[in-house]
Design an enzyme around this catalytic site. Structure first.
Site, PDB file in Angstrom:
ATOM      1  N   TYR A  78       7.973  45.904  18.753  1.00 29.59           N
ATOM      2  CA  TYR A  78       8.750  45.650  17.528  1.00 29.59           C
ATOM      3  C   TYR A  78       8.781  46.845  16.601  1.00 29.59           C
ATOM      4  O   TYR A  78       9.216  46.724  15.463  1.00 29.59           O
ATOM      5  CB  TYR A  78       8.137  44.487  16.732  1.00 29.59           C
ATOM      6  CG  TYR A  78       7.724  43.280  17.528  1.00 29.59           C
ATOM      7  CD1 TYR A  78       8.680  42.489  18.162  1.00 29.59           C
ATOM      8  CD2 TYR A  78       6.383  42.918  17.636  1.00 29.59           C
ATOM      9  CE1 TYR A  78       8.296  41.373  18.871  1.00 29.59           C
ATOM     10  CE2 TYR A  78       5.999  41.805  18.349  1.00 29.59           C
ATOM     11  CZ  TYR A  78       6.955  41.036  18.967  1.00 29.59           C
ATOM     12  OH  TYR A  78       6.567  39.924  19.664  1.00 29.59           O
ATOM     13  N   GLY A 119       0.282  30.630  12.196  1.00 33.67           N
ATOM     14  CA  GLY A 119      -0.462  31.408  13.191  1.00 33.67           C
ATOM     15  C   GLY A 119      -0.941  32.691  12.546  1.00 33.67           C
ATOM     16  O   GLY A 119      -2.094  32.832  12.129  1.00 33.67           O
ATOM     17  N   CYS A 156       1.087  55.582  30.903  1.00 35.79           N
ATOM     18  CA  CYS A 156       2.147  56.508  31.301  1.00 35.79           C
ATOM     19  C   CYS A 156       3.522  56.034  30.878  1.00 35.79           C
ATOM     20  O   CYS A 156       4.344  55.652  31.710  1.00 35.79           O
ATOM     21  CB  CYS A 156       2.097  56.695  32.811  1.00 35.79           C
ATOM     22  SG  CYS A 156       0.502  57.288  33.296  1.00 35.79           S
ATOM     23  N   GLU A 157       3.751  55.998  29.590  1.00 40.73           N
ATOM     24  CA  GLU A 157       5.048  55.618  29.029  1.00 40.73           C
ATOM     25  C   GLU A 157       5.130  56.246  27.650  1.00 40.73           C
ATOM     26  O   GLU A 157       4.161  56.177  26.891  1.00 40.73           O
ATOM     27  CB  GLU A 157       5.131  54.116  28.755  1.00 40.73           C
ATOM     28  CG  GLU A 157       5.097  53.252  29.923  1.00 40.73           C
ATOM     29  CD  GLU A 157       6.132  52.135  29.849  1.00 40.73           C
ATOM     30  OE1 GLU A 157       7.090  52.224  29.069  1.00 40.73           O
ATOM     31  OE2 GLU A 157       5.948  51.194  30.610  1.00 40.73           O
ATOM     32  N   ARG A 184       2.431  45.257  19.812  1.00 41.41           N
ATOM     33  CA  ARG A 184       3.365  45.124  18.688  1.00 41.41           C
ATOM     34  C   ARG A 184       4.077  46.411  18.293  1.00 41.41           C
ATOM     35  O   ARG A 184       5.274  46.394  18.034  1.00 41.41           O
ATOM     36  CB  ARG A 184       2.664  44.492  17.479  1.00 41.41           C
ATOM     37  CG  ARG A 184       2.029  43.123  17.780  1.00 41.41           C
ATOM     38  CD  ARG A 184       1.593  42.376  16.534  1.00 41.41           C
ATOM     39  NE  ARG A 184       2.732  41.921  15.768  1.00 41.41           N
ATOM     40  CZ  ARG A 184       3.196  42.499  14.683  1.00 41.41           C
ATOM     41  NH1 ARG A 184       2.585  43.545  14.183  1.00 41.41           N
ATOM     42  NH2 ARG A 184       4.253  42.031  14.082  1.00 41.41           N
ATOM     43  N   TYR A 199      -1.344  38.044  17.521  1.00 42.35           N
ATOM     44  CA  TYR A 199      -0.451  38.607  18.531  1.00 42.35           C
ATOM     45  C   TYR A 199      -0.936  39.972  19.015  1.00 42.35           C
ATOM     46  O   TYR A 199      -0.142  40.838  19.355  1.00 42.35           O
ATOM     47  CB  TYR A 199       0.989  38.676  17.983  1.00 42.35           C
ATOM     48  CG  TYR A 199       1.473  37.340  17.450  1.00 42.35           C
ATOM     49  CD1 TYR A 199       1.720  36.292  18.323  1.00 42.35           C
ATOM     50  CD2 TYR A 199       1.633  37.112  16.085  1.00 42.35           C
ATOM     51  CE1 TYR A 199       2.137  35.052  17.847  1.00 42.35           C
ATOM     52  CE2 TYR A 199       2.053  35.876  15.600  1.00 42.35           C
ATOM     53  CZ  TYR A 199       2.300  34.857  16.492  1.00 42.35           C
ATOM     54  OH  TYR A 199       2.703  33.631  16.018  1.00 42.35           O
ATOM     55  N   GLU A 232       2.462  24.848  10.795  1.00 44.30           N
ATOM     56  CA  GLU A 232       2.016  25.484  12.040  1.00 44.30           C
ATOM     57  C   GLU A 232       1.751  26.973  11.837  1.00 44.30           C
ATOM     58  O   GLU A 232       2.364  27.820  12.502  1.00 44.30           O
ATOM     59  CB  GLU A 232       3.096  25.336  13.119  1.00 44.30           C
ATOM     60  CG  GLU A 232       3.522  23.916  13.438  1.00 44.30           C
ATOM     61  CD  GLU A 232       4.739  23.867  14.377  1.00 44.30           C
ATOM     62  OE1 GLU A 232       5.315  24.919  14.712  1.00 44.30           O
ATOM     63  OE2 GLU A 232       5.112  22.749  14.784  1.00 44.30           O
ATOM     64  N   GLY A 275       5.079  30.748   9.990  1.00 48.27           N
ATOM     65  CA  GLY A 275       5.954  31.854   9.609  1.00 48.27           C
ATOM     66  C   GLY A 275       5.536  32.697   8.439  1.00 48.27           C
ATOM     67  O   GLY A 275       6.087  33.782   8.247  1.00 48.27           O
TER      68      GLY A 275
HETATM   69  N1  LLP Z   1       5.468  27.429  15.371  1.00 48.66           N
HETATM   70  C1  LLP Z   1       6.377  27.825  16.274  1.00 48.66           C
HETATM   71  C2  LLP Z   1       7.238  26.831  16.904  1.00 48.66           C
HETATM   72  C3  LLP Z   1       6.477  29.192  16.614  1.00 48.66           C
HETATM   73  O1  LLP Z   1       7.385  29.580  17.507  1.00 48.66           O
HETATM   74  C4  LLP Z   1       5.601  30.132  16.010  1.00 48.66           C
HETATM   75  C5  LLP Z   1       5.661  31.551  16.360  1.00 48.66           C
HETATM   76  C6  LLP Z   1       4.668  29.660  15.069  1.00 48.66           C
HETATM   77  C7  LLP Z   1       4.632  28.310  14.764  1.00 48.66           C
HETATM   78  C8  LLP Z   1       3.701  30.572  14.379  1.00 48.66           C
HETATM   79  O2  LLP Z   1       4.353  31.476  13.553  1.00 48.66           O
HETATM   80  P1  LLP Z   1       3.513  32.454  12.611  1.00 48.66           P
HETATM   81  O3  LLP Z   1       2.859  31.618  11.553  1.00 48.66           O
HETATM   82  O4  LLP Z   1       2.504  33.139  13.446  1.00 48.66           O
HETATM   83  O5  LLP Z   1       4.521  33.361  12.061  1.00 48.66           O
HETATM   84  N2  LLP Z   1       4.718  38.140  18.737  1.00 48.66           N
HETATM   85  C9  LLP Z   1       5.364  38.224  17.446  1.00 48.66           C
HETATM   86  C10 LLP Z   1       5.398  36.885  16.743  1.00 48.66           C
HETATM   87  C11 LLP Z   1       6.051  35.785  17.552  1.00 48.66           C
HETATM   88  C12 LLP Z   1       6.062  34.446  16.851  1.00 48.66           C
HETATM   89  C13 LLP Z   1       6.516  33.362  17.735  1.00 48.66           C
HETATM   90  N3  LLP Z   1       6.483  32.040  17.182  1.00 48.66           N
HETATM   91  C14 LLP Z   1       4.672  39.285  16.618  1.00 48.66           C
HETATM   92  O6  LLP Z   1       3.729  39.898  17.107  1.00 48.66           O
HETATM   93  O7  LLP Z   1       5.081  39.546  15.484  1.00 48.66           O
END
Ligand code: LLP
Length: 428
Positions: free
Chosen positions: A316, A275, A356-357, A312, A384, A273, A239
């Protein structure tokens, strides 16, 4: 952090000019920096020094094998959400024993696959999943290692689509029922309780909500221990946010500090976790300006990347900074006539793709001095970006390149049109 530098009077990623990448591999093209990936991972390692902690990269942010392999070599574990992601982790040389499996809808087949592979833990998100996993494990003559993903009902203060820890969210089990479910898990013969997990949302800039969530989780851990249900690990999810525009982003250690303060002296192993914060600023999307259209109200720059490549902004309303990183070859006649021979002046552009959007935009109102053929780098696109790309409008997905020092490596070939319908067939 901006991964671009201007060492050789050209916009470079590490030692390679983006113009050279475009010349060799074409556009649109995702470009990643191995050094930036490594630095982001190291920032977690440093922040967690002296703790018994594991970093499980959230594969969904970017699942290219080369990216997974870079993290596997650094010793990372992985957070997966599908059997497909598990297959990728294994193909990339990742260790299944360091995998945690999240997600609200794991299928029987995925459960079997993960049990067979010997993952570290299933992060279970519902009572039904608990029962099903017990059954599937029993059929295989195994015990499934589990954690319950609890929903701490903390507002992460982020975009509603990526906020996951509120009562109203589909994720995790309600805090109030978690204790009951742990008792149930304890009683089921084919489950082995390993830990607890929580993840409250993504692109979090304020460290307080995650620290509060950790506090709530600890209360639960302690009350379970009092009942004789001991947990070995606490998974605090991912997160942490990154800088897309002008956000104030804390260094990793400062972001984690309030959470780690609450966890001081705990004996459980801490899992994270991340990402986005590992890959987001380590990647950019390189695109070429195809057409400039100067309308009455707006100026449009149509580029060769689109919402299918980077969803994105459309999804969003996300902002990605953009910089011009190379001048076009010979500008087509139309542009030359419009611009004359005077230096190109900056205008406010809508940066849009060819799809086309009307939702197909990559940026609104960007002041840029552009000519047709110019190269643009769309920044902070490592997370992402490619992972959420599609073939909408029968557009082959972009190539991906990883720079390592002064070397560039093609890590995913550009798709070819014939591949896009190779699995389809017409009626007899
Ligand atoms: N763990 C779980 C259970 C998750 O659902 C997620 C992300 C992460 C870890 C990793 O979170 P991060 O460190 O990346 O914030 N597509 C969206 C983001 C969706 C995130 C979904 N879950 C975007 O482009 O902003």
């Amino acid at each position: 952090m901006n991964m671009l530098n201007n060492t050789h009077d050209a916009a470079c990623v590490e030692g390679v000019a983006l113009t050279a990448i475009a010349a060799q591999f074409g556009t649109p093209c995702y470009v990643y920096s191995r050094a930036a990936l490594t630095a982001a991972y190291a920032s977690y390692q440093t922040a967690l020094e002296g703790r018994n902690a594991r970093i499980c990269y959230a594969v969904k942010a970017n699942s290219n094998l080369a990216i997974l392999n870079v993290f596997a070599r650094l010793g990372a574990g992985f957070d997966i959400v599908s059997g497909g992601e598990l297959a990728r982790v294994i193909a990339a040389g990742g260790d299944p024993a360091k995998v945690v499996f999240s997600g609200v809808g794991k299928s029987r087949a995925e459960m079997r696959q993960a049990l067979q592979a010997g993952i570290h833990c299933f992060n279970v998100e519902s009572a039904s999943e608990l029962e099903l996993l017990n059954t599937v494990a029993g059929e295989m003559g195994r015990r499934a290692p589990i954690a319950l993903r609890v929903n701490p009902n903390v507002d992460p203060k982020t975009h509603p689509y990526i906020s996951t820890g509120l009562k109203t969210s589909k994720f995790g089990v309600a805090f109030a029922t978690a204790r009951e479910l742990y008792r149930r898990a304890h009683a089921l013969p084919n489950l082995e309780i390993r830990g607890i997990a929580c993840h409250i949302g993504s692109q979090l800039l304020d460290p307080q909500p995650a620290a509060d969530a950790a506090g709530r989780v600890l209360e639960l851990v302690d009350s379970l221990a009092a009942e004789g249900i001991a947990l070995q690990h606490i998974d605090l999810g991912g997160g942490m946010g990154i800088r897309y525009r002008a956000e104030t982003v804390l260094p990793t250690a400062d972001y984690l500090a309030p959470m780690l303060a609450r966890l001081a002296g705990r004996k459980e192993v801490l899992f994270f976790e991340p990402g986005r914060s590992l890959v987001g600023n380590a990647g950019l999307l390189l695109t070429q300006v195809e057409v400039l259209k100067h309308g009455e109200e707006k100026n449009f720059a149509v580029v060769d990347a689109a919402m299918n490549d980077l969803a994105r902004p459309a999804l969003y309303d996300a902002w990605h900074d953009m910089v011009k990183v190379g001048a076009g070859g010979t500008a087509p006649a139309g542009t030359a006539a419009l611009m004359g021979t005077a230096p190109i002046q900056a205008r406010r552009y809508e940066i849009v793709g060819p799809i086309c959007e009307s939702g197909d935009f990559l940026g609104h109102d960007r002041e840029l001095a552009l000519a047709e053929g110019d190269l643009l780098a769309i920044l902070s696109a490592g997370a992402y970006g490619m992972a959420m790309s599609s073939n909408y409008n029968t557009r082959p997905r972009a190539a991906e390149v990883m720079v390592d020092g002064d070397q560039m490596h093609l890590i995913r070939r550009r798709e070819e049109v014939a591949q896009l319908f190779a699995l389809e067939s017409v009626l007899p």
